[in-house]
Design an enzyme around this catalytic site. Structure first.
Site, PDB file in Angstrom:
ATOM      1  N   LYS A   1      -3.087  -6.635  -3.249  1.00 37.27           N
ATOM      2  CA  LYS A   1      -3.551  -6.737  -1.858  1.00 37.27           C
ATOM      3  C   LYS A   1      -4.626  -5.692  -1.551  1.00 37.27           C
ATOM      4  O   LYS A   1      -5.583  -5.967  -0.844  1.00 37.27           O
ATOM      5  CB  LYS A   1      -2.380  -6.523  -0.898  1.00 37.27           C
ATOM      6  CG  LYS A   1      -1.674  -7.782  -0.503  1.00 37.27           C
ATOM      7  CD  LYS A   1      -0.616  -7.504   0.544  1.00 37.27           C
ATOM      8  CE  LYS A   1       0.295  -6.391   0.079  1.00 37.27           C
ATOM      9  NZ  LYS A   1       1.281  -5.977   1.072  1.00 37.27           N
TER      10      LYS A   1
ATOM     11  N   ARG B   1       6.141  -8.132   9.472  1.00 39.47           N
ATOM     12  CA  ARG B   1       7.249  -8.049   8.513  1.00 39.47           C
ATOM     13  C   ARG B   1       8.453  -8.869   8.976  1.00 39.47           C
ATOM     14  O   ARG B   1       9.385  -9.064   8.219  1.00 39.47           O
ATOM     15  CB  ARG B   1       7.738  -6.598   8.387  1.00 39.47           C
ATOM     16  CG  ARG B   1       6.844  -5.665   7.619  1.00 39.47           C
ATOM     17  CD  ARG B   1       7.155  -5.647   6.144  1.00 39.47           C
ATOM     18  NE  ARG B   1       7.372  -4.344   5.552  1.00 39.47           N
ATOM     19  CZ  ARG B   1       6.440  -3.443   5.262  1.00 39.47           C
ATOM     20  NH1 ARG B   1       5.197  -3.647   5.580  1.00 39.47           N
ATOM     21  NH2 ARG B   1       6.747  -2.309   4.662  1.00 39.47           N
TER      22      ARG B   1
ATOM     23  N   ARG C   1       3.293  -0.100 -18.165  1.00 29.11           N
ATOM     24  CA  ARG C   1       2.503   1.029 -17.675  1.00 29.11           C
ATOM     25  C   ARG C   1       3.319   2.319 -17.782  1.00 29.11           C
ATOM     26  O   ARG C   1       2.816   3.352 -18.199  1.00 29.11           O
ATOM     27  CB  ARG C   1       2.099   0.778 -16.217  1.00 29.11           C
ATOM     28  CG  ARG C   1       0.729   1.318 -15.891  1.00 29.11           C
ATOM     29  CD  ARG C   1       0.312   0.950 -14.497  1.00 29.11           C
ATOM     30  NE  ARG C   1       0.071  -0.484 -14.325  1.00 29.11           N
ATOM     31  CZ  ARG C   1       0.043  -1.094 -13.137  1.00 29.11           C
ATOM     32  NH1 ARG C   1       0.270  -0.404 -12.028  1.00 29.11           N
ATOM     33  NH2 ARG C   1      -0.194  -2.374 -13.060  1.00 29.11           N
TER      34      ARG C   1
ATOM     35  N   ARG D   1       5.917   8.669 -11.868  1.00 27.99           N
ATOM     36  CA  ARG D   1       6.347   9.094 -10.522  1.00 27.99           C
ATOM     37  C   ARG D   1       7.707   8.482 -10.184  1.00 27.99           C
ATOM     38  O   ARG D   1       7.984   7.330 -10.545  1.00 27.99           O
ATOM     39  CB  ARG D   1       5.325   8.623  -9.487  1.00 27.99           C
ATOM     40  CG  ARG D   1       4.229   9.638  -9.237  1.00 27.99           C
ATOM     41  CD  ARG D   1       3.171   9.080  -8.304  1.00 27.99           C
ATOM     42  NE  ARG D   1       3.744   8.245  -7.244  1.00 27.99           N
ATOM     43  CZ  ARG D   1       3.017   7.402  -6.524  1.00 27.99           C
ATOM     44  NH1 ARG D   1       1.740   7.252  -6.767  1.00 27.99           N
ATOM     45  NH2 ARG D   1       3.580   6.689  -5.568  1.00 27.99           N
TER      46      ARG D   1
ATOM     47  N   ARG E   1      11.821  -2.488  -4.536  1.00 30.26           N
ATOM     48  CA  ARG E   1      10.791  -2.761  -3.528  1.00 30.26           C
ATOM     49  C   ARG E   1      10.416  -4.240  -3.523  1.00 30.26           C
ATOM     50  O   ARG E   1      10.175  -4.828  -2.466  1.00 30.26           O
ATOM     51  CB  ARG E   1       9.557  -1.890  -3.774  1.00 30.26           C
ATOM     52  CG  ARG E   1       9.756  -0.452  -3.309  1.00 30.26           C
ATOM     53  CD  ARG E   1       8.687   0.483  -3.839  1.00 30.26           C
ATOM     54  NE  ARG E   1       7.366   0.127  -3.393  1.00 30.26           N
ATOM     55  CZ  ARG E   1       6.241   0.381  -4.064  1.00 30.26           C
ATOM     56  NH1 ARG E   1       6.315   0.986  -5.236  1.00 30.26           N
ATOM     57  NH2 ARG E   1       5.078   0.054  -3.582  1.00 30.26           N
TER      58      ARG E   1
HETATM   59  P1  AMP Z   1       4.467   0.100   3.650  1.00 30.85           P
HETATM   60  O1  AMP Z   1       3.488   1.153   3.281  1.00 30.85           O
HETATM   61  O2  AMP Z   1       3.819  -1.148   4.178  1.00 30.85           O
HETATM   62  O3  AMP Z   1       5.436  -0.208   2.526  1.00 30.85           O
HETATM   63  O4  AMP Z   1       5.345   0.680   4.855  1.00 30.85           O
HETATM   64  C1  AMP Z   1       6.092   1.860   4.731  1.00 30.85           C
HETATM   65  C2  AMP Z   1       7.249   1.862   5.732  1.00 30.85           C
HETATM   66  O5  AMP Z   1       6.727   1.788   7.060  1.00 30.85           O
HETATM   67  C3  AMP Z   1       8.182   0.679   5.613  1.00 30.85           C
HETATM   68  O6  AMP Z   1       9.196   0.903   4.676  1.00 30.85           O
HETATM   69  C4  AMP Z   1       8.741   0.579   7.033  1.00 30.85           C
HETATM   70  O7  AMP Z   1       9.734   1.565   7.263  1.00 30.85           O
HETATM   71  C5  AMP Z   1       7.540   0.943   7.870  1.00 30.85           C
HETATM   72  N1  AMP Z   1       6.736  -0.248   8.234  1.00 30.85           N
HETATM   73  C6  AMP Z   1       5.473  -0.561   7.821  1.00 30.85           C
HETATM   74  N2  AMP Z   1       5.043  -1.703   8.360  1.00 30.85           N
HETATM   75  C7  AMP Z   1       6.070  -2.156   9.144  1.00 30.85           C
HETATM   76  C8  AMP Z   1       6.262  -3.301   9.963  1.00 30.85           C
HETATM   77  N3  AMP Z   1       5.303  -4.238  10.089  1.00 30.85           N
HETATM   78  N4  AMP Z   1       7.445  -3.416  10.611  1.00 30.85           N
HETATM   79  C9  AMP Z   1       8.402  -2.497  10.503  1.00 30.85           C
HETATM   80  N5  AMP Z   1       8.312  -1.401   9.744  1.00 30.85           N
HETATM   81  C10 AMP Z   1       7.149  -1.224   9.061  1.00 30.85           C
END
Ligand code: AMP
Length: 196
Positions: A13, A88, A127, A139, A150
Protein backbone atom coordinates in the site's frame (compact mmCIF):
# COMPACT_ATOMS: atom_id res chain seq x y z
CA UNK A 1 -9.51 11.83 -6.84
CA UNK A 2 -10.78 10.47 -3.52
CA UNK A 3 -9.65 6.96 -2.86
CA UNK A 4 -9.56 4.33 -0.18
CA UNK A 5 -6.73 1.83 -0.40
CA UNK A 6 -7.40 -1.41 1.47
CA UNK A 7 -4.86 -4.17 1.95
CA UNK A 8 -3.03 -5.97 4.75
CA UNK A 9 0.43 -5.14 6.02
CA UNK A 10 3.02 -6.07 3.42
CA UNK A 11 0.60 -5.72 0.48
CA UNK A 12 2.46 -2.74 -0.97
CA UNK A 13 0.00 0.00 0.00
CA UNK A 14 2.83 2.38 0.89
CA UNK A 15 4.53 1.98 -2.49
CA UNK A 16 1.31 2.34 -4.45
CA UNK A 17 0.16 5.31 -2.36
CA UNK A 18 3.44 7.11 -3.04
CA UNK A 19 2.90 6.64 -6.78
CA UNK A 20 -0.69 7.85 -6.61
CA UNK A 21 0.38 10.89 -4.57
CA UNK A 22 2.81 11.82 -7.35
CA UNK A 23 0.44 11.11 -10.18
CA UNK A 24 -2.59 12.96 -8.85
CA UNK A 25 -0.97 15.49 -6.51
CA UNK A 26 -3.03 14.25 -3.58
CA UNK A 27 -1.85 13.30 -0.08
CA UNK A 28 -1.95 9.87 1.47
CA UNK A 29 -3.78 10.12 4.79
CA UNK A 30 -2.95 7.39 7.26
CA UNK A 31 -5.00 7.41 10.46
CA UNK A 32 -2.27 5.29 12.10
CA UNK A 33 0.34 8.00 11.34
CA UNK A 34 -1.99 10.78 12.47
CA UNK A 35 -2.81 9.00 15.72
CA UNK A 36 0.87 8.28 16.43
CA UNK A 37 1.62 11.98 15.84
CA UNK A 38 -1.20 12.95 18.24
CA UNK A 39 0.16 10.58 20.90
CA UNK A 40 3.66 12.01 20.47
CA UNK A 41 2.40 15.58 20.69
CA UNK A 42 0.32 14.72 23.76
CA UNK A 43 -2.88 16.26 22.36
CA UNK A 44 -6.24 15.40 24.00
CA UNK A 45 -6.92 12.93 21.16
CA UNK A 46 -3.47 11.42 21.60
CA UNK A 47 -3.97 11.02 25.34
CA UNK A 48 -7.28 9.26 24.73
CA UNK A 49 -5.94 7.04 21.96
CA UNK A 50 -2.66 5.95 23.53
CA UNK A 51 -3.89 3.17 25.82
CA UNK A 52 -6.09 1.66 23.11
CA UNK A 53 -3.27 1.73 20.58
CA UNK A 54 -0.79 0.23 23.03
CA UNK A 55 -3.21 -2.63 23.60
CA UNK A 56 -3.60 -3.16 19.84
CA UNK A 57 -7.29 -2.23 19.90
CA UNK A 58 -9.24 0.14 17.72
CA UNK A 59 -9.55 3.81 18.61
CA UNK A 60 -13.18 4.94 18.75
CA UNK A 61 -15.00 5.65 15.49
CA UNK A 62 -15.83 9.12 16.80
CA UNK A 63 -12.17 10.09 17.32
CA UNK A 64 -11.01 8.69 13.99
CA UNK A 65 -13.87 10.28 12.05
CA UNK A 66 -13.11 13.60 13.76
CA UNK A 67 -9.46 13.41 12.71
CA UNK A 68 -10.36 12.63 9.11
CA UNK A 69 -13.05 15.33 8.95
CA UNK A 70 -10.51 17.96 10.00
CA UNK A 71 -7.70 16.64 7.82
CA UNK A 72 -9.64 16.57 4.54
CA UNK A 73 -10.46 20.26 4.99
CA UNK A 74 -6.78 21.17 4.70
CA UNK A 75 -5.68 22.80 1.43
CA UNK A 76 -3.47 19.93 0.25
CA UNK A 77 -6.49 17.60 0.28
CA UNK A 78 -8.55 19.97 -1.85
CA UNK A 79 -8.11 17.83 -4.99
CA UNK A 80 -8.55 14.59 -3.15
CA UNK A 81 -6.74 12.08 -0.98
CA UNK A 82 -5.80 8.45 -0.53
CA UNK A 83 -7.09 7.00 2.73
CA UNK A 84 -4.87 4.35 4.30
CA UNK A 85 -5.80 2.43 7.43
CA UNK A 86 -9.26 4.01 7.40
CA UNK A 87 -12.10 3.02 7.44
CA UNK A 88 -11.44 0.06 9.75
CA UNK A 89 -15.09 -0.55 10.66
CA UNK A 90 -18.37 -0.42 8.76
CA UNK A 91 -19.47 2.43 11.05
CA UNK A 92 -16.41 4.42 9.94
CA UNK A 93 -17.20 3.65 6.30
CA UNK A 94 -20.75 4.89 6.71
CA UNK A 95 -19.55 7.88 8.75
CA UNK A 96 -17.12 8.80 5.98
CA UNK A 97 -19.83 8.63 3.34
CA UNK A 98 -22.16 10.80 5.41
CA UNK A 99 -19.35 13.29 6.02
CA UNK A 100 -18.47 13.51 2.32
CA UNK A 101 -22.12 13.86 1.37
CA UNK A 102 -22.42 16.78 3.76
CA UNK A 103 -19.41 18.42 2.14
CA UNK A 104 -20.87 17.71 -1.32
CA UNK A 105 -17.92 15.47 -2.11
CA UNK A 106 -17.85 11.92 -3.36
CA UNK A 107 -15.64 8.91 -3.01
CA UNK A 108 -14.24 7.87 -6.39
CA UNK A 109 -13.14 4.34 -5.63
CA UNK A 110 -12.19 1.78 -3.03
CA UNK A 111 -9.28 -0.38 -4.15
CA UNK A 112 -8.31 -3.52 -2.32
CA UNK A 113 -4.87 -5.01 -2.84
CA UNK A 114 -5.67 -8.70 -2.67
CA UNK A 115 -2.84 -10.87 -1.38
CA UNK A 116 -2.00 -14.50 -0.81
CA UNK A 117 -1.36 -14.56 2.94
CA UNK A 118 0.73 -17.75 2.83
CA UNK A 119 2.98 -16.25 0.15
CA UNK A 120 3.31 -12.98 2.12
CA UNK A 121 4.28 -14.92 5.25
CA UNK A 122 6.85 -16.91 3.29
CA UNK A 123 8.33 -13.61 2.05
CA UNK A 124 8.62 -12.25 5.59
CA UNK A 125 10.14 -15.52 6.85
CA UNK A 126 12.72 -15.45 4.07
CA UNK A 127 13.56 -11.83 4.82
CA UNK A 128 14.00 -12.66 8.52
CA UNK A 129 16.26 -15.63 7.69
CA UNK A 130 18.35 -13.53 5.31
CA UNK A 131 18.70 -10.77 7.88
CA UNK A 132 19.87 -13.22 10.56
CA UNK A 133 22.22 -14.95 8.07
CA UNK A 134 23.77 -11.55 7.29
CA UNK A 135 24.37 -10.99 11.00
CA UNK A 136 21.51 -8.54 11.47
CA UNK A 137 18.74 -8.52 14.05
CA UNK A 138 15.06 -8.94 13.21
CA UNK A 139 12.89 -6.24 14.78
CA UNK A 140 10.57 -7.58 17.47
CA UNK A 141 7.48 -6.42 15.59
CA UNK A 142 8.77 -7.66 12.24
CA UNK A 143 9.15 -11.36 12.93
CA UNK A 144 6.98 -13.92 11.14
CA UNK A 145 4.86 -14.62 14.22
CA UNK A 146 4.04 -10.97 14.90
CA UNK A 147 3.40 -10.45 11.20
CA UNK A 148 0.98 -13.39 11.14
CA UNK A 149 -0.92 -11.86 14.06
CA UNK A 150 -1.17 -8.52 12.26
CA UNK A 151 -2.43 -10.26 9.12
CA UNK A 152 -5.14 -12.11 11.02
CA UNK A 153 -6.16 -8.97 12.92
CA UNK A 154 -6.30 -7.01 9.68
CA UNK A 155 -8.43 -9.68 7.99
CA UNK A 156 -10.87 -9.84 10.89
CA UNK A 157 -11.20 -6.06 11.10
CA UNK A 158 -11.33 -5.24 7.44
CA UNK A 159 -13.32 -8.08 5.89
CA UNK A 160 -16.66 -6.46 6.84
CA UNK A 161 -15.46 -3.12 5.43
CA UNK A 162 -14.53 -4.75 2.10
CA UNK A 163 -17.85 -6.53 1.98
CA UNK A 164 -19.67 -3.29 2.74
CA UNK A 165 -18.03 -1.51 -0.20
CA UNK A 166 -18.53 -4.54 -2.42
CA UNK A 167 -22.21 -4.44 -1.53
CA UNK A 168 -22.56 -0.82 -2.58
CA UNK A 169 -20.63 -1.54 -5.80
CA UNK A 170 -17.57 0.56 -5.01
CA UNK A 171 -14.95 -2.11 -4.38
CA UNK A 172 -12.29 -2.87 -7.00
CA UNK A 173 -10.01 -5.84 -6.43
CA UNK A 174 -6.42 -5.57 -7.62
CA UNK A 175 -3.92 -8.44 -7.44
CA UNK A 176 -1.41 -7.24 -4.85
CA UNK A 177 0.93 -10.17 -5.48
CA UNK A 178 1.87 -8.97 -8.97
CA UNK A 179 5.07 -6.99 -9.62
CA UNK A 180 4.95 -3.37 -8.38
CA UNK A 181 4.60 -1.90 -11.90
CA UNK A 182 1.86 -4.35 -12.76
CA UNK A 183 -0.06 -3.44 -9.61
CA UNK A 184 0.29 0.26 -10.51
CA UNK A 185 -0.96 -0.46 -14.04
CA UNK A 186 -3.96 -2.36 -12.67
CA UNK A 187 -4.80 0.56 -10.34
CA UNK A 188 -4.47 3.02 -13.23
CA UNK A 189 -6.85 0.89 -15.25
CA UNK A 190 -9.44 0.94 -12.45
CA UNK A 191 -9.14 4.71 -12.11
CA UNK A 192 -9.31 5.27 -15.87
CA UNK A 193 -12.50 3.26 -16.01
CA UNK A 194 -14.35 5.32 -13.41
CA UNK A 195 -17.36 7.22 -14.61
CA UNK A 196 -17.09 10.88 -13.62
P1 AMP B 1 -1.83 1.42 11.66
O1 AMP B 1 -0.55 2.16 11.54
O2 AMP B 1 -2.79 1.72 10.55
O3 AMP B 1 -1.63 -0.07 11.83
O4 AMP B 1 -2.54 1.93 13.00
C1 AMP B 1 -1.93 1.82 14.26
C2 AMP B 1 -2.99 1.81 15.36
O5 AMP B 1 -3.74 3.02 15.32
C3 AMP B 1 -4.02 0.71 15.23
O6 AMP B 1 -3.60 -0.48 15.82
C4 AMP B 1 -5.22 1.31 15.96
O7 AMP B 1 -5.05 1.23 17.37
C5 AMP B 1 -5.11 2.77 15.58
N1 AMP B 1 -5.87 3.08 14.35
C6 AMP B 1 -5.38 3.45 13.13
N2 AMP B 1 -6.35 3.67 12.24
C7 AMP B 1 -7.52 3.41 12.90
C8 AMP B 1 -8.89 3.44 12.53
N3 AMP B 1 -9.27 3.77 11.28
N4 AMP B 1 -9.80 3.11 13.48
C9 AMP B 1 -9.45 2.79 14.72
N5 AMP B 1 -8.18 2.73 15.15
C10 AMP B 1 -7.21 3.03 14.24
Amino acid sequence: MRLILLGPPGAGKGTQSARLEQKYGIPQLSTGDMLRAAVKAGTPVGLQAKAVMDAGGLVSDEIVLGIIAARIEEPDAHNGFILDGFPRTVAQAKGLEAMLREKHKELDAVIELVVDEAALLARIENRALETVAAGGAVRADDNPEAFHKRLVAYREQTAPVSEYFRGVGELHDVDGMAAVDEVSAAIDKVLAGLAH
